[in-house]
Design a protein around this motif. Structure first.
Motif, PDB file in Angstrom:
ATOM      1  N   GLY A 154       0.933  -1.213  -0.109  1.00  0.00           N
ATOM      2  CA  GLY A 154       0.043  -0.066   0.166  1.00  0.00           C
ATOM      3  C   GLY A 154       0.877   1.284  -0.026  1.00  0.00           C
ATOM      4  O   GLY A 154       2.043   1.256  -0.165  1.00  0.00           O
ATOM      5  N   GLU A 155       0.307   2.428   0.015  1.00  0.00           N
ATOM      6  CA  GLU A 155       0.806   3.439   0.244  1.00  0.00           C
ATOM      7  C   GLU A 155       0.580   4.219   1.173  1.00  0.00           C
ATOM      8  O   GLU A 155      -0.695   4.825   1.248  1.00  0.00           O
ATOM      9  N   ILE A 156       1.351   5.385   1.641  1.00  0.00           N
ATOM     10  CA  ILE A 156       0.915   6.187   2.844  1.00  0.00           C
ATOM     11  C   ILE A 156       1.616   7.697   2.760  1.00  0.00           C
ATOM     12  O   ILE A 156       2.879   7.367   2.254  1.00  0.00           O
ATOM     13  N   TYR A 157       1.082   8.563   3.044  1.00  0.00           N
ATOM     14  CA  TYR A 157       1.610   9.846   3.387  1.00  0.00           C
ATOM     15  C   TYR A 157       1.610  10.170   4.586  1.00  0.00           C
ATOM     16  O   TYR A 157       0.361  10.302   5.138  1.00  0.00           O
ATOM     17  N   HIS A 158       2.848  10.571   5.197  1.00  0.00           N
ATOM     18  CA  HIS A 158       2.500  11.100   6.796  1.00  0.00           C
ATOM     19  C   HIS A 158       3.230  12.156   6.863  1.00  0.00           C
ATOM     20  O   HIS A 158       4.443  12.401   6.380  1.00  0.00           O
ATOM     21  N   ALA A 159       2.820  13.191   7.488  1.00  0.00           N
ATOM     22  CA  ALA A 159       3.230  14.707   7.602  1.00  0.00           C
ATOM     23  C   ALA A 159       3.410  15.050   8.807  1.00  0.00           C
ATOM     24  O   ALA A 159       2.356  14.724   9.723  1.00  0.00           O
ATOM     25  N   VAL A 160       4.462  15.414   9.342  1.00  0.00           N
ATOM     26  CA  VAL A 160       4.700  16.344  10.817  1.00  0.00           C
ATOM     27  C   VAL A 160       5.000  17.538  10.638  1.00  0.00           C
ATOM     28  O   VAL A 160       5.605  18.042   9.534  1.00  0.00           O
ATOM     29  N   GLU A 161       4.724  18.563  11.739  1.00  0.00           N
ATOM     30  CA  GLU A 161       4.845  19.795  11.746  1.00  0.00           C
ATOM     31  C   GLU A 161       6.489  20.109  12.271  1.00  0.00           C
ATOM     32  O   GLU A 161       6.709  20.274  13.428  1.00  0.00           O
ATOM     33  N   ASN A 162       7.341  19.964  11.274  1.00  0.00           N
ATOM     34  CA  ASN A 162       8.645  20.063  11.548  1.00  0.00           C
ATOM     35  C   ASN A 162       8.981  21.556  11.969  1.00  0.00           C
ATOM     36  O   ASN A 162       8.260  22.412  11.425  1.00  0.00           O
ATOM     37  N   PRO A 163      10.075  21.803  12.672  1.00  0.00           N
ATOM     38  CA  PRO A 163      10.258  23.233  12.829  1.00  0.00           C
ATOM     39  C   PRO A 163      10.222  24.340  11.566  1.00  0.00           C
ATOM     40  O   PRO A 163      10.028  25.433  11.706  1.00  0.00           O
ATOM     41  N   LYS A 164      10.578  23.703  10.647  1.00  0.00           N
ATOM     42  CA  LYS A 164      10.774  24.567   9.412  1.00  0.00           C
ATOM     43  C   LYS A 164       9.372  24.333   8.498  1.00  0.00           C
ATOM     44  O   LYS A 164       9.327  25.142   7.352  1.00  0.00           O
ATOM     45  N   GLY A 165       8.493  23.394   8.812  1.00  0.00           N
ATOM     46  CA  GLY A 165       7.488  23.366   7.970  1.00  0.00           C
ATOM     47  C   GLY A 165       6.895  21.967   7.900  1.00  0.00           C
ATOM     48  O   GLY A 165       7.281  20.928   8.685  1.00  0.00           O
ATOM     49  N   GLU A 166       5.991  21.603   6.566  1.00  0.00           N
ATOM     50  CA  GLU A 166       5.594  20.274   6.665  1.00  0.00           C
ATOM     51  C   GLU A 166       6.659  19.471   6.275  1.00  0.00           C
ATOM     52  O   GLU A 166       6.984  19.463   5.041  1.00  0.00           O
ATOM     53  N   LEU A 167       6.881  18.287   6.936  1.00  0.00           N
ATOM     54  CA  LEU A 167       7.933  17.153   6.666  1.00  0.00           C
ATOM     55  C   LEU A 167       6.819  15.875   6.266  1.00  0.00           C
ATOM     56  O   LEU A 167       6.423  15.592   7.188  1.00  0.00           O
ATOM     57  N   GLY A 168       6.946  15.675   5.234  1.00  0.00           N
ATOM     58  CA  GLY A 168       5.962  14.514   4.729  1.00  0.00           C
ATOM     59  C   GLY A 168       6.780  13.411   4.174  1.00  0.00           C
ATOM     60  O   GLY A 168       7.893  13.532   3.485  1.00  0.00           O
ATOM     61  N   TYR A 169       6.579  12.197   4.516  1.00  0.00           N
ATOM     62  CA  TYR A 169       7.179  10.915   3.946  1.00  0.00           C
ATOM     63  C   TYR A 169       5.853  10.195   3.070  1.00  0.00           C
ATOM     64  O   TYR A 169       4.886   9.978   3.666  1.00  0.00           O
ATOM     65  N   TYR A 170       6.036   9.915   1.908  1.00  0.00           N
ATOM     66  CA  TYR A 170       5.505   9.182   1.043  1.00  0.00           C
ATOM     67  C   TYR A 170       5.951   8.098   0.943  1.00  0.00           C
ATOM     68  O   TYR A 170       6.905   7.828   0.321  1.00  0.00           O
ATOM     69  N   ILE A 171       5.176   6.794   1.377  1.00  0.00           N
ATOM     70  CA  ILE A 171       6.060   5.583   1.438  1.00  0.00           C
ATOM     71  C   ILE A 171       5.130   4.457   0.552  1.00  0.00           C
ATOM     72  O   ILE A 171       3.955   4.286   0.901  1.00  0.00           O
ATOM     73  N   VAL A 172       5.722   4.070  -0.503  1.00  0.00           N
ATOM     74  CA  VAL A 172       5.058   2.881  -1.318  1.00  0.00           C
ATOM     75  C   VAL A 172       5.576   1.653  -0.789  1.00  0.00           C
ATOM     76  O   VAL A 172       6.617   1.264  -0.936  1.00  0.00           O
TER      77      VAL A 172
END
Lengths: 408, 172
Positions: free
Chosen positions: A339-357
């Motif tokens: 499957g595939e997911i995108y998970h983002a966190v509010e890093n100090p500098k902005g949205e850090l997202g990981y899109y993992i397939v």
């Protein structure tokens, strides 16, 4: 010096008959205020910037490609090396993404979650201190920079105490924490909570009403709300332009919805507004840490998931079954559902997202990192156009980029 | 947070003409969209349905796993009224192996500029109508696309060529 050259684009003729040209000025990649290896080609009309073209990629290591050939656990140290000023935040973001892929969010023990919140907010303070300190130093305020570094050292000491490393933390594991928190964890953090607001006030008194600082940052590198959203900018820059968007509230993770904190917003959209947002965010982070520390529960620090979590070291040395399990987990990694997911966190500098397939094996089929600095840096040409060369320095500092994350 | 009428139903209804298929995994919704209608679909989503923030544009190379080979992924975000809704959807566009090309969405969101440049740099997807279609991370004279699955990581020739050229230029 030999890199400076004249581009023969005519700008018109002076009254005395001399012809004017734009000048191309190469800023970086070796320039103290480009925070690493950013190169900006400036086209100048005297002191005025007509056009700025950022060139990036000098620090490109291909982290996305590297991660395709290794197990999920082994990807973790690579995430340290992206935003290395807040490596703990990158780590936690990645771990949360993998936990979401595995669907084990509900199994993570409360103690691990609360500890991760504390570490995450420490990472935010650490990054903002450098952001403000470096920005101030670029504009000549050396003292504020030293104050910031002194405090950052305290955070590094806490990180060292908790995970054994100062810069490249590689800290949590999929499922929780690799080891229990040290005994004096609470006391050390409380000590920090007592000391830090004083220094924060000192930094505040050095900069917030400082005439030179205000002259150099107010009305400089302005980006409007509409522009900021259109460019996909996140973090303090977006909030400095009047958009109260923070992933901790918008798409909560790590139970952030249970903490009481405010999202600082400023409307001016200039470098000064961003500075104010960062200062206030640090205060809010302290509030979060305090609440988290009050609610830090005892109990297990890692989930009881034998298929995913490594067995305890002692058992590996004494029990055959644990040794086999350890071997399999290290060698093949844990299986993930396709499957595939995108998970983002509010890093100090902005949205850090990981899109993992995931294709169902122990290695990510594709791991995409949406780095906040990369997207935020796009705003630089718009910010500096029409301003002075010296404002470019203020603009780069106020975007607060880390080239490790821009280039990945 | 979800009010009784499912917000996705409204979106589904409005862009139903463009959707080829739909999938949900871990609560994240993805719509497959045809390559020829991506700009139309995106402008509709942005201008009528309020997806003003483009989070990410990226590509996945499925080489032998799936056909067609490439999949361009767009991640969109809607703030909603008073920035309270925060809805996310994903659009996916499948592209053929030979000469993969798609229209650029930079006219819709200018933030797509660098994201599409990176997608081109890493996968060799051509974005038609892109205002600045240069490589972004790799050297400008590099001739490979490193994130493709058939990229040979042990083949250093192309990197060596770029490096040698850069050295020669430096000596002049």
């Amino acid at each position: 010096m030999e890199r400076v050259e004249i581009v023969t684009e005519e700008l018109g003729t002076e009254p005395d008959g001399t012809r004017k040209h734009t000048m191309m000025l190469n800023m970086g990649p070796q320039h103290p205020s480009t925070h690493g290896v950013l190169r900006v080609v400036l086209y100048l009309d005297g002191e005025k910037v007509k056009e700025a073209v950022p060139h990036i990629g000098y620090l490109h290591r291909g982290i996305e490609k590297l991660c395709e050939d290794i197990t999920y656990q082994k990807c973790l140290p690579y995430t340290d090396r992206m935003d290395y000023l807040a490596s703990i935040c990158n780590n936690i973001g990645f771990i949360l993404a993998v936990e979401k892929l595995l669907g084990i969010e509900d199994e993570i023990p409360e103690r691990a979650k609360v500890a991760e919140v504390i570490m995450f907010e420490l990472g935010r303070i650490e990054s903002h201190l450098i952001g403000i300190g470096a920005n101030a130093m670029d504009l000549g305020a050396m003292t504020a920079f030293l104050f910031c570094f002194k405090e950052r050292e305290r955070i590094y000491e806490i990180l060292e105490m908790v995970c054994g490393a100062r810069l490249t933390t590689s800290y949590p594991r999929v499922g929780g924490l690799p080891m229990d928190l040290p005994e004096d964890f609470s006391d050390t953090i409380r000590n920090f909570l007592n000391i830090f607001p004083k220094t924060l006030n000192e930094i505040d008194s050095l900069l917030t009403r400082n005439k030179i600082w205000i002259d150099r940052t107010k009305g400089v590198a302005v980006i409007s709300k509409e522009q900021a959203i259109d460019l996909g900018i996140t973090g303090p820059i977006l909030r400095g332009s009047g958009v109260p968007y923070d992933l901790r509230k918008a798409v909560p993770y790590l139970d952030y919805e249970n903490y009481e904190f405010d999202i600082p917003v400023a409307n001016e959209g200039d470098a000064y507004a961003r500075y104010l947002c960062r200062m206030e965010e640090m205060r809010q982070s302290l509030r979060i840490i305090e609440q988290a520390l009050d609610n830090l529960p005892d109990g297990p620090y890692i989930a009881d998931l034998p298929d995913i979590v490594l067995p305890e070291k002692e058992l590996v040395y004494t029990k055959m079954e644990s040794l086999i399990r350890h071997f399999v987990l290290v060698y093949n990694g844990f299986e993930t559902p396709p499957g595939e997911i995108y998970h983002a966190v509010e890093n100090p500098k902005g949205e850090l997202g990981y899109y993992i397939v995931s294709d169902g094996t122990g290695k990510p089929y594709r791991m995409r990192v949406r780095g906040p600095s990369f997207v935020n840096l796009q705003a630089l040409p718009d910010m500096v156009k029409g301003g002075f060369v010296s404002d470019v320095v203020a603009a780069i500092g106020s975007i607060d980029i880390v080239l490790g994350e821009v280039d990945r | 947070m979800t009010s009784p009428p499912d917000p996705f139903d409204q979106i589904r209804e409005r862009i139903s003409g463009y959707i080829l298929s739909e999938s949900t995994f871990r609560g994240e919704i993805s719509f497959a969209v045809g390559a020829e209608s991506i700009v139309e679909c995106c402008s509709l989503l942005k201008n009528t349905l309020g997806f003003t923030y483009l989070v990410d544009v990226t590509v996945v190379d499925y080489l032998t796993v799936k056909f067609p080979r490439y999949e361009v992924v767009y991640l969109l975000h809607r703030f909603g009224e008073n920035y309270e809704e925060n809805l996310r959807i994903r659009l996916k566009v499948a592209l053929e192996q030979d000469d993969p090309a798609i229209d650029s969405v930079t006219p819709v969101w200018s933030g797509a500029n660098w994201l599409e440049r990176e997608a081109y740099d890493m996968f060799g997807i051509t974005f038609r109508g892109h205002p600045d279609p240069r490589r972004i991370l790799m050297p400008e004279d590099y001739d490979q696309f490193p994130l493709r699955k058939d990229f040979d990581v042990r083949d250093r020739e192309s990197s060596k060529r770029s490096f040698e050229r850069a050295l020669d230029e430096g000596l002049e």
